[in-house]
Write an enzyme that holds these catalytic residues in place. Structure first.
Site, PDB file in Angstrom:
ATOM      1  N   GLU A 185      20.080 -40.205 -13.307  1.00  0.00           N
ATOM      2  CA  GLU A 185      20.801 -39.671 -12.148  1.00  0.00           C
ATOM      3  C   GLU A 185      19.810 -39.125 -11.115  1.00  0.00           C
ATOM      4  OE1 GLU A 185      25.033 -37.856 -12.204  1.00  0.00           O
ATOM      5  OE2 GLU A 185      23.724 -36.123 -12.127  1.00  0.00           O
ATOM      6  N   HIS A 199      18.472 -48.004 -38.367  1.00  0.00           N
ATOM      7  CA  HIS A 199      19.407 -48.913 -39.041  1.00  0.00           C
ATOM      8  C   HIS A 199      20.372 -49.544 -38.060  1.00  0.00           C
ATOM      9  CE1 HIS A 199      18.006 -47.764 -43.025  1.00  0.00           C
ATOM     10  NE2 HIS A 199      17.812 -46.574 -42.487  1.00  0.00           N
ATOM     11  N   LYS A 233      33.963 -42.421  -7.323  1.00  0.00           N
ATOM     12  CA  LYS A 233      34.887 -41.286  -7.370  1.00  0.00           C
ATOM     13  C   LYS A 233      35.810 -41.312  -6.162  1.00  0.00           C
ATOM     14  CE  LYS A 233      31.602 -37.856  -8.923  1.00  0.00           C
ATOM     15  NZ  LYS A 233      31.149 -36.519  -8.649  1.00  0.00           N
TER      16      LYS A 233
HETATM   17  O1  F6P Z   1      29.190 -36.941 -10.887  1.00  0.00           O
HETATM   18  C1  F6P Z   1      27.916 -36.466 -11.129  1.00  0.00           C
HETATM   19  C2  F6P Z   1      27.845 -34.974 -11.135  1.00  0.00           C
HETATM   20  O2  F6P Z   1      27.873 -34.499  -9.837  1.00  0.00           O
HETATM   21  C3  F6P Z   1      26.602 -34.498 -11.874  1.00  0.00           C
HETATM   22  O3  F6P Z   1      25.490 -34.465 -11.075  1.00  0.00           O
HETATM   23  C4  F6P Z   1      27.028 -33.158 -12.385  1.00  0.00           C
HETATM   24  O4  F6P Z   1      26.216 -32.719 -13.439  1.00  0.00           O
HETATM   25  C5  F6P Z   1      28.437 -33.474 -12.814  1.00  0.00           C
HETATM   26  O5  F6P Z   1      28.920 -34.378 -11.841  1.00  0.00           O
HETATM   27  C6  F6P Z   1      29.360 -32.288 -12.909  1.00  0.00           C
HETATM   28  O6  F6P Z   1      29.412 -31.582 -11.702  1.00  0.00           O
HETATM   29  P1  F6P Z   1      29.978 -30.127 -11.621  1.00  0.00           P
HETATM   30  O7  F6P Z   1      29.132 -29.232 -12.451  1.00  0.00           O
HETATM   31  O8  F6P Z   1      29.938 -29.767 -10.167  1.00  0.00           O
HETATM   32  O9  F6P Z   1      31.391 -30.155 -12.145  1.00  0.00           O
END
Ligand code: F6P
Length: 516
Positions: free
Chosen positions: A344, A375, A481
């Site tokens: 990421e 394994h 998203k």
């Molecule tokens: O979708 C990725 C992300 O933004 C990550 O970088 C982060 O760790 C995760 O979602 C959760 O985000 P948050 O802590 O803001 O809920």
């Protein structure tokens, strides 16, 4: 990129043409002290780089490349609050989170978290059902899940001594929800909503699903102190909207990245599981590695060497994958944590100026507990036509028969990968010369765990400096998203036809909706 950097890059390209660097046995016979000269130790971490495709000349060129990338200055920037997260115009403050003397706001946040943990652990504060906390459920995903999870599993011995067990509710999952409710006494459970942004749909849905179940119960009677929820977040105003009093909101600095956040109040479940003393020791361990990273010259600097080696494999040997194999069940979540941290952070194609990067960036990282992987997928490590670098991680003590057995297996695997075998029947032949690094921890303690995680965080930062990318944002994960959000909104408004989707996705969505 400056001329010096380009010159070093060219030099490394030339060195990469020499296939003899891949003959590990020859490299060992050329240098009798190869094992010791390519091993480094800091505090509880010992790293043996000798089974890698490197020579003193290559290492020296890699270090020159690091110098040419102005790494020293960039390390200073990391520790001195420069806005190195350029797209979000802010610094990266994870190293401040573990400082013995961080800025006032951070110490206040830490103290508040400690106070809340003490209140619940001592029974001064109870759940909204008036009962003492026995279980903490971490409701969070990504860094707000993987950080606490690796650390709590790694420190299982301490967690077992404490009275609090920790469960996780990360993905949206009806079965998981049922299993938490059916197998846990939810009246004795503290739910920790862990979300830096408090905008993550999975976390919000899960938190609301739990809340809906709790409020239905007659004896759910939250008071100022007795609450079944705490919220760990960098978005304090939104936490109060969730309906918890300010006293139960555990804020942390917004410039601490999600995947770097276990040191902040995102570590609250860890704190509940291991206690304040051990949590401070976890922070102090990380701070020791920070000091090593800041102060050690690059030729002996473990995170720098790890990063430069990964650059060598990714960009000059063209190896696309990277495996992390802990030979200790308590480190089994390390690969998942590191996968997010590396991929990421550095799985990106644009540099800090928005230009396309001309070389490959993050390798595809995977791994699992060594004994299980042995394994499962090690066959490919030994005989696939593709090669990948591997980090083997072992824990030396306190030594038991089981631990010794695991360590011997780990050494046998790295030796087999390097030395191979020469069998008359070709299909039994293992070609050998497969590179690996072995990392040994003296013991798995809060401090050594802090050192290990901090070591990998700095490795990732150095990679990003060489690739000139911002490792602290994650714009790529937003697209999917927002498409999902758009679909959901249009389904709610009954205007799905307005959403522009390709034919395949339309067809699949129709199938999903048919099953409503
Ligand atoms: O979708 C990725 C992300 O933004 C990550 O970088 C982060 O760790 C995760 O979602 C959760 O985000 P948050 O802590 O803001 O809920």
């Amino acid at each position: 990129m400056n001329q010096d950097f380009l010159a070093q890059w060219q030099q490394l390209k030339k060195l990469a043409c020499d296939e003899s660097v891949k003959d590990l046995q020859a490299l060992f016979s050329q240098s009798h002290n190869r094992a010791t000269s390519l091993s480094f130790e800091v505090e509880d971490v010992f790293v043996d780089f000798s089974k890698n495709w490197i020579t003193p000349e290559i290492l020296s060129s890699l270090i020159k490349l690091a110098n040419a990338s102005q790494l020293a200055k960039k390390i200073t920037h990391l520790f001195t609050g420069h806005n190195i997260n350029v797209t979000e115009n802010k610094p990266a403050t994870h190293t401040l989170q573990r400082q013995t003397n961080p800025p006032v706001q951070m110490i206040n946040d830490r103290n508040k978290m400690f106070k809340v943990a003490q209140n619940y652990s001592s029974g001064k504060w109870l759940t909204a059902f008036g009962k003492r906390v026995e279980t903490v459920v971490n409701i969070g995903i990504g860094g707000s899940y993987l950080g606490p999870k690796i650390a709590i599993q790694a420190l299982t011995d301490l967690q077992m001594k404490s009275k609090v067990k920790v469960l996780y509710f990360a993905s949206i999952d009806d079965v998981r929800l049922k299993s938490i409710v059916n197998t846990t006494d939810i009246e004795r459970t503290l739910f920790c909503v862990s979300s830096k942004s408090l905008g993550t749909i999975e976390t919000l849905k899960n938190a609301h699903a739990i809340k809906a179940l709790l409020v239905k119960k007659k004896n759910y009677q939250p008071t100022q102190n007795n609450q079944s929820f705490v919220v760990a977040t960098a978005n304090e105003p939104k936490a109060e909207q969730f309906g918890v009093p300010k006293s139960h909101v555990l804020p942390f600095d917004n410039a601490t990245g999600g995947r770097f956040s276990v040191w902040s109040s995102i570590g609250f479940p860890l704190l509940m599981a291991i206690g304040e003393k051990a949590f401070l020791s976890f922070l102090a361990g990380a701070e020791k590695m920070d000091k090593h990273f800041k102060e050690t010259n690059f030729a002996q600097n473990i995170p720098v060497l790890m990063a430069m080696l990964s650059i060598w494999y990714r960009n000059f040997m063209q190896l696309t994958a990277y495996a992390v194999i802990p030979y200790d069940a308590n480190l089994k979540h390390l690969p998942a944590w590191l996968q997010q941290l590396m991929m990421e952070s550095n799985g990106k194609m644009h540099d800090v100026n928005g230009e396309e990067v001309s070389v490959s960036t993050s390798p595809w990282l995977f791994g699992d507990h060594g004994q299980l992987s042995q394994h499962a997928f090690f066959q490919a490590f030994h005989q696939s036509k593709d090669v990948l670098p591997i980090d083997f991680i072992g824990v030396l003590g306190p030594q038991t028969e089981a631990k010794k057995y695991l360590l011997i297996n780990m050494l046998a695997q790295s030796a087999a990968l390097m030395n191979g075998s020469d069998d008359d029947e070709k299909q039994f032949n293992c070609p050998g010369n497969r590179p690996s690094t072995t990392i040994l921890l003296k013991e798995l303690t809060p401090s050594s765990l802090g050192q290990l995680l901090s070591m990998y965080e700095h490795m990732i930062y150095v990679q990003s400096v060489i690739w000139n990318i911002n490792c602290f944002d994650q714009p790529g994960v937003e697209l999917g998203k927002s498409i999902a959000r758009n679909i959901v909104e249009h389904i709610q408004d009954d205007t799905l036809e307005e959403v522009h989707l390709d034919k395949s996705t339309q067809q699949l969505l129709a199938k999903v909706l048919e099953h409503e």
